[in-house]
Design an enzyme around this catalytic site. Structure first.
Site, mmCIF file in Angstrom:
data_model
loop_
_atom_site.group_PDB
_atom_site.id
_atom_site.type_symbol
_atom_site.label_atom_id
_atom_site.label_comp_id
_atom_site.label_asym_id
_atom_site.label_seq_id
_atom_site.Cartn_x
_atom_site.Cartn_y
_atom_site.Cartn_z
ATOM 1 N N CYS A 1 39.491 37.239 32.626
ATOM 2 C CA CYS A 1 40.069 36.622 33.833
ATOM 3 C C CYS A 1 39.099 35.741 34.594
ATOM 4 C CB CYS A 1 40.590 37.696 34.776
ATOM 5 S SG CYS A 1 41.823 38.738 34.030
ATOM 6 N N HIS B 1 40.951 35.865 42.589
ATOM 7 C CA HIS B 1 41.751 36.275 41.433
ATOM 8 C C HIS B 1 42.949 37.076 41.949
ATOM 9 C CE1 HIS B 1 42.787 37.238 37.417
ATOM 10 N NE2 HIS B 1 42.538 38.526 37.512
ATOM 11 N N ASN C 1 49.552 37.955 37.434
ATOM 12 C CA ASN C 1 48.159 37.762 37.041
ATOM 13 C C ASN C 1 48.122 36.879 35.793
ATOM 14 O OD1 ASN C 1 45.568 37.965 36.066
ATOM 15 N ND2 ASN C 1 45.467 40.200 36.117
#
Ligand code: ACO
Length: 394
Positions: free
Chosen positions: A128, A266, A296
């Site tokens: 990520c 994030h 996400n």
């Protein structure tokens, strides 16, 4: 504002400051098919109420095209925004953990499509955080004089390898892409501070079984995955790592929470974002949130949120932006970017995805029909060499 040479943290980052790496272009590509919480409830024992109250997510996107195709649209927008063309680019960094192919690499596919014939092309996979690590890498290469103009991409196509039978993970992720253009500049702007790290002791808390060569020759069909995913452990470690990195990077840059105009974090869970904001001392009014509409998107999450913050007018000229992120590894980071004067695009590209003729649920159901992780691929995916170590971390 202090000059960069007055900041001890930054001198360590680049001992002889010659130049900055300004962000002069930005663009995104969101695939049009929307998968709602109610869609997920048609095949999982879950509900809109559970997903929304535990994660803040209401919907996410499912791509009908490849990750490179999404990237090319995002990069084309970013180049038009900067008033540049592919041939102007010296470096392409493709941040992702969902590559279309292992060889050739993905950045080369983008290079070919945008005509960036002079560009070096490399993939960065830190899960990520891949976009943020890529941004730090490209900035360092520009500031050291190796290159003058770079494109950094964050893209993810998680729907293709999701274990759609596992409600612990299937509700959390989505597809998307975004990119920025960096250009050498004498004016203080771009990435001015960074803390990058990795909490490797917890690396087994997030493993996608089936996504690497360890699974070759074990009768695992590519696309079949089983996820080791210890949500509560990841949650706590994510908050701690991002908050500590944010506090450190602010101190390195001699900034306080009051100096941060916008946080673009994030987006793995709204509760993680709220905890991070609390520990960093920054009110939620100064935090960009997209998790409700995109879930996400791993590496695509921070750059898509950055592009939307610009589109929404939340980035003002000269703004100081903090970007904390974490991902598999467990890699983490917090970056501080000083924005330049321009917050509007110089131009727009007409590059777009081909129309999608299916609903997101139809696309997911097509994957579900061919995935068989818990039958055909089970023995290989659960080979004894892959130890789960997360229990000790609770
Ligand atoms: N629908 C309904 N119930 C569910 C679902 C679902 N989709 N998922 C889990 N549950 C159940 C569990 O089975 C459990 O039931 P039980 O109590 O009967 O055993 C119950 O809900 C609570 O489960 P928890 O895991 O304790 O729920 P929690 O409140 O911790 O939320 C979550 C889970 C959302 C995964 C949270 O832990 C989280 O966000 N963790 C971090 C995730 C993350 O950061 N992921 C990204 C990693 S890095 C990257 O970005 C790739």
């Amino acid at each position: 504002m202090l000059s960069v040479n007055d900041r001890p943290g930054l001198q360590a980052f680049c001992p002889t400051i010659m130049t900055y790496a300004a962000i002069t272009g930005w663009g995104k590509c969101m695939p049009p098919a929307i998968l709602t919480n109610d869609d997920l409830s048609t095949f999982l024992d879950t509900s809109d109420e559970w997903i929304n109250s535990r994660t803040g997510m209401r919907e996410r996107r499912v791509s009908h095209v490849s990750a490179i195709d999404m990237s090319v649209v995002a990069v084309s927008q970013a180049l038009a925004c900067a008033g540049l063309e592919g041939r102007d680019i010296d470096l392409i960094i493709y941040g992702s953990c969902s590559n279309d192919e292992g060889v050739p690499n993905s950045a080369s596919g983008v290079q070919l499509a945008i005509g960036a014939t002079r560009a070096a092309a490399m993939d960065v996979n830190t899960a990520c955080t891949s976009f943020c690590y890529g941004l730090a890498t490209a900035t360092a290469m520009i500031r050291s004089g190796m290159v003058k103009t770079a494109v950094v991409i964050g893209v993810e196509l998680i729907s293709r390898f999701m274990d759609w039978s596992n409600r612990n993970v299937a509700v959390l992720f989505g597809d998307g892409a975004a990119a920025v253009v960096l250009q050498a500049s004498d004016v203080e702007s771009g990435l001015i501070g960074s803390v990058l790290g990795c909490d490797a002791a917890a690396r087994e808390t997030l493993r996608v079984r089936g996504l690497g060569l360890s699974y070759a020759n074990k009768d695992v069909r590519f696309g079949d995955t089983i996820w080791d995913f210890d949500g509560p452990v990841i949650f706590k470690r994510a908050v701690t790592a991002m908050a500590e990195a944010s506090i450190r990077v602010m101190a390195d840059c001699r900034l306080t929470a009051d100096d941060i105009n916008l946080v673009v974090p994030h987006q793995a869970n709204l509760r993680i974002i709220e905890s991070l904001a609390k520990y960093s001392g920054i009110p939620m009014e100064r935090v960009m949130v997209t998790v409700h509409k995109y879930g996400n998107m791993s590496a695509a999450t921070v750059p898509v949120a950055l592009v939307e913050a610009l589109e929404d007018g939340r980035v003002t000229p000269g703004a100081t932006i903090m970007m904390p992120a974490f991902g598999g590894g467990l890699t983490y980071c917090s970056l501080i970017v000083k924005w330049g004067d321009r917050v509007t695009p110089l131009g727009l590209s007409d590059k777009a995805l081909p129309p999608c003729t299916k609903t997101a649920l139809e696309l997911v159901n097509e994957s579900r029909a061919v995935h068989d992780a818990h039958g055909r691929s089970l023995a290989g995916l659960m080979s004894p060499e892959f130890v789960e170590a997360s229990v000790a971390l609770r």
